[in-house]
Write a protein that holds these residues in place. Structure first.
Motif, mmCIF file in Angstrom:
data_model
loop_
_atom_site.group_PDB
_atom_site.id
_atom_site.type_symbol
_atom_site.label_atom_id
_atom_site.label_comp_id
_atom_site.label_asym_id
_atom_site.label_seq_id
_atom_site.Cartn_x
_atom_site.Cartn_y
_atom_site.Cartn_z
ATOM 1 N N ALA A 142 -29.828 -32.638 25.183
ATOM 2 C CA ALA A 142 -29.627 -33.859 24.391
ATOM 3 C C ALA A 142 -30.720 -34.890 24.603
ATOM 4 C CB ALA A 142 -28.264 -34.461 24.710
ATOM 5 N N ARG A 143 -31.252 -34.980 25.801
ATOM 6 C CA ARG A 143 -32.256 -36.005 26.117
ATOM 7 C C ARG A 143 -33.630 -35.403 26.372
ATOM 8 N NH1 ARG A 143 -29.362 -40.829 27.180
ATOM 9 N NH2 ARG A 143 -27.111 -40.442 27.324
ATOM 10 N N VAL A 144 -33.800 -34.171 25.911
ATOM 11 C CA VAL A 144 -35.091 -33.489 26.057
ATOM 12 C C VAL A 144 -35.846 -33.585 24.733
ATOM 13 C CG1 VAL A 144 -36.213 -31.265 26.460
ATOM 14 C CG2 VAL A 144 -34.188 -31.898 27.781
ATOM 15 N N PRO A 145 -37.126 -33.950 24.760
ATOM 16 C CA PRO A 145 -37.907 -33.984 23.510
ATOM 17 C C PRO A 145 -37.879 -32.617 22.838
ATOM 18 C CG PRO A 145 -39.121 -35.012 25.301
ATOM 19 C CD PRO A 145 -37.925 -34.359 25.925
ATOM 20 N N LEU A 146 -37.560 -32.589 21.552
ATOM 21 C CA LEU A 146 -37.402 -31.310 20.852
ATOM 22 C C LEU A 146 -38.736 -30.760 20.372
ATOM 23 C CD1 LEU A 146 -34.092 -31.896 18.880
ATOM 24 C CD2 LEU A 146 -34.463 -30.667 21.016
ATOM 25 N N THR A 147 -39.610 -30.490 21.331
ATOM 26 C CA THR A 147 -40.859 -29.804 21.041
ATOM 27 C C THR A 147 -40.776 -28.423 21.668
ATOM 28 O OG1 THR A 147 -41.947 -30.587 23.064
ATOM 29 C CG2 THR A 147 -42.103 -32.008 21.098
ATOM 30 N N VAL A 148 -41.535 -27.497 21.137
ATOM 31 C CA VAL A 148 -41.469 -26.122 21.634
ATOM 32 C C VAL A 148 -41.800 -26.063 23.123
ATOM 33 C CG1 VAL A 148 -42.464 -23.817 21.450
ATOM 34 C CG2 VAL A 148 -42.014 -25.147 19.373
ATOM 35 N N PHE A 268 -18.483 -36.879 31.024
ATOM 36 C CA PHE A 268 -18.965 -37.793 29.979
ATOM 37 C C PHE A 268 -17.965 -38.899 29.678
ATOM 38 C CE2 PHE A 268 -22.113 -34.537 29.361
ATOM 39 C CZ PHE A 268 -23.235 -35.279 29.033
ATOM 40 N N LEU A 269 -16.695 -38.634 29.800
ATOM 41 C CA LEU A 269 -15.707 -39.689 29.620
ATOM 42 C C LEU A 269 -15.867 -40.757 30.707
ATOM 43 C CD1 LEU A 269 -12.475 -37.692 28.649
ATOM 44 C CD2 LEU A 269 -13.816 -39.224 27.201
ATOM 45 N N ALA A 270 -16.116 -40.301 31.952
ATOM 46 C CA ALA A 270 -16.338 -41.255 33.042
ATOM 47 C C ALA A 270 -17.605 -42.061 32.808
ATOM 48 C CB ALA A 270 -16.415 -40.514 34.371
ATOM 49 N N SER A 271 -18.669 -41.385 32.350
ATOM 50 C CA SER A 271 -19.935 -42.073 32.082
ATOM 51 C C SER A 271 -19.757 -43.153 31.012
ATOM 52 C CB SER A 271 -20.996 -41.074 31.623
ATOM 53 O OG SER A 271 -21.241 -40.113 32.613
ATOM 54 N N TRP A 272 -18.963 -42.830 29.997
ATOM 55 C CA TRP A 272 -18.779 -43.748 28.869
ATOM 56 C C TRP A 272 -17.785 -44.868 29.179
ATOM 57 C CZ3 TRP A 272 -14.995 -42.795 24.407
ATOM 58 C CH2 TRP A 272 -15.143 -43.771 23.416
ATOM 59 N N VAL A 280 -25.351 -40.086 23.499
ATOM 60 C CA VAL A 280 -26.053 -39.776 22.261
ATOM 61 C C VAL A 280 -25.260 -38.744 21.459
ATOM 62 C CG1 VAL A 280 -28.279 -40.285 23.327
ATOM 63 C CG2 VAL A 280 -27.439 -37.933 23.322
ATOM 64 N N ARG A 281 -25.647 -38.607 20.174
ATOM 65 C CA ARG A 281 -24.896 -37.735 19.269
ATOM 66 C C ARG A 281 -24.835 -36.284 19.745
ATOM 67 N NH1 ARG A 281 -26.869 -39.602 13.184
ATOM 68 N NH2 ARG A 281 -25.966 -41.721 13.247
ATOM 69 N N SER A 282 -25.946 -35.796 20.277
ATOM 70 C CA SER A 282 -25.979 -34.402 20.728
ATOM 71 C C SER A 282 -24.967 -34.160 21.844
ATOM 72 C CB SER A 282 -27.387 -34.035 21.203
ATOM 73 O OG SER A 282 -28.314 -34.117 20.148
ATOM 74 N N GLU A 283 -24.801 -35.154 22.718
ATOM 75 C CA GLU A 283 -23.833 -35.016 23.799
ATOM 76 C C GLU A 283 -22.406 -35.008 23.252
ATOM 77 O OE1 GLU A 283 -26.404 -37.113 27.397
ATOM 78 O OE2 GLU A 283 -25.243 -38.357 26.020
#
Length: 301
Positions: A142-148, A268-272, A280-283
């Motif tokens: 989710a937080r990784v740049p989407l490059t090859v 993720f519920l705890a984080s939020w 982010v949306r991907s998460e």
């Protein structure tokens, strides 16, 4: 609802809590020390649980079997190595991908379960497991740049390989524990699980204490000095282990470990909700896939 389902969900919650506490203590204790407290401080709680079952609820103590001794030892050693590798991942800045790869355990547990116990999963359950794994990978990227190049380096880098190795060891450990627990037939599922848990935890503590006494005495002293915080790791760890051992005595390991993916949703519920971190949306998509997989496993399991 079958009993193994709520037990597994409760165990996943306890494991989530224990991992958070371990991660916090790693900075003070190092990888070996943080691994040791997971087992060492859990022994008293595991013994108390066994005593309550025996003295309070009348469960008879089983006779140890050779299968228990061998399988329990193999499972205990594999779990030590798996935990060590998982905690070691926290040393990497991009440990999230490795941690996600460690969640491929259900697939590896299914393979070990088939080879060792001849257990199979249904086609529907296999699809649910794959959906859950996909959700985990989506979250990891989710937080990784989407490059090859970025995707390639994250999916095949050192943290990813460590995560895969950790997953394989956790999967092997789970199957070994189920084998050990099932060998104690006739004493009731709670006692089978508790007895196998006590044996494995005592063995793990003994092995690690001896190793640290000779190789890393400073880590051992630091682990003992940190008892005020470490005792909570032991308590939450054993609470989770009681759930895992009981659920895996009742049900195929692959189903149990697949349902356990819900732990990431708890994270993720705890984080939020608690830490007010931005999701982010991907998460969100990844969590939705995991929830879908969990629902599917509950319905098919």
């Amino acid at each position: 609802m079958e009993l193994w389902i709520p037990i597994t969900i409760a165990a996943a919650f306890c494991q989530n809590l224990r991992t958070a506490l371990q991660k916090h203590l790693k900075g003070r204790l190092g990888t070996t020390g943080a691994t040791f407290i997971r087992f060492g401080y859990g022994v008293p709680f595991a013994m108390i649980y066994l005593a309550v079952l025996h003295l309070g609820f009348g469960y008879g103590l089983p006779q140890p079997t050779m299968t228990l001794i061998v399988a329990g030892a193999l499972g205990g050693l594999a779990q030590i190595l798996a935990t060590f590798l998982l905690i070691h991942l926290f040393s990497y800045r991009n440990f999230a991908v490795g941690t996600a790869y460690s969640k491929t355990e259900p697939i590896q547990a299914a393979l070990f379960g088939f080879v060792v116990l001849g257990e199979r999963v249904t086609s529907a359950a296999a699809v649910c497991i794959l959906i859950g794994i996909t959700g985990v990978i989506v979250i990891s990227l989710a937080r990784v740049p989407l490059t090859v190049s970025a995707v390639r380096s994250n999916l095949a880098g050192r943290p990813a390989l460590i995560g895969l190795a950790s997953a394989a060891l956790f999967g092997a450990s789970a199957v070994a524990y189920r084998t050990a627990s099932l060998s104690l037939e006739g004493t009731g599922v709670p006692m089978q699980a508790a007895y196998a848990l006590v044996y494995a935890t005592v063995l793990q503590t003994s092995v690690m204490a001896l190793w640290m006494g000779f190789r890393e005495p400073d880590q051992l002293r630091a682990s003992l000095a940190a008892w005020r915080s470490a005792v909570w790791v032991g308590l939450s760890g054993v609470a989770g282990s009681i759930g895992w051992f009981t659920a895996m005595t009742l049900q195929n390991v692959a189903y149990v470990r697949a349902l356990a993916q819900i732990e990431l949703v708890f994270t993720f519920l705890a984080s939020w909700l608690v830490f007010r971190e931005v999701i982010v949306r991907s998460e969100i998509l990844g969590c939705a896939l995991i929830v879908l997989a969990v629902v599917g496993i509950v319905l098919t399991g």
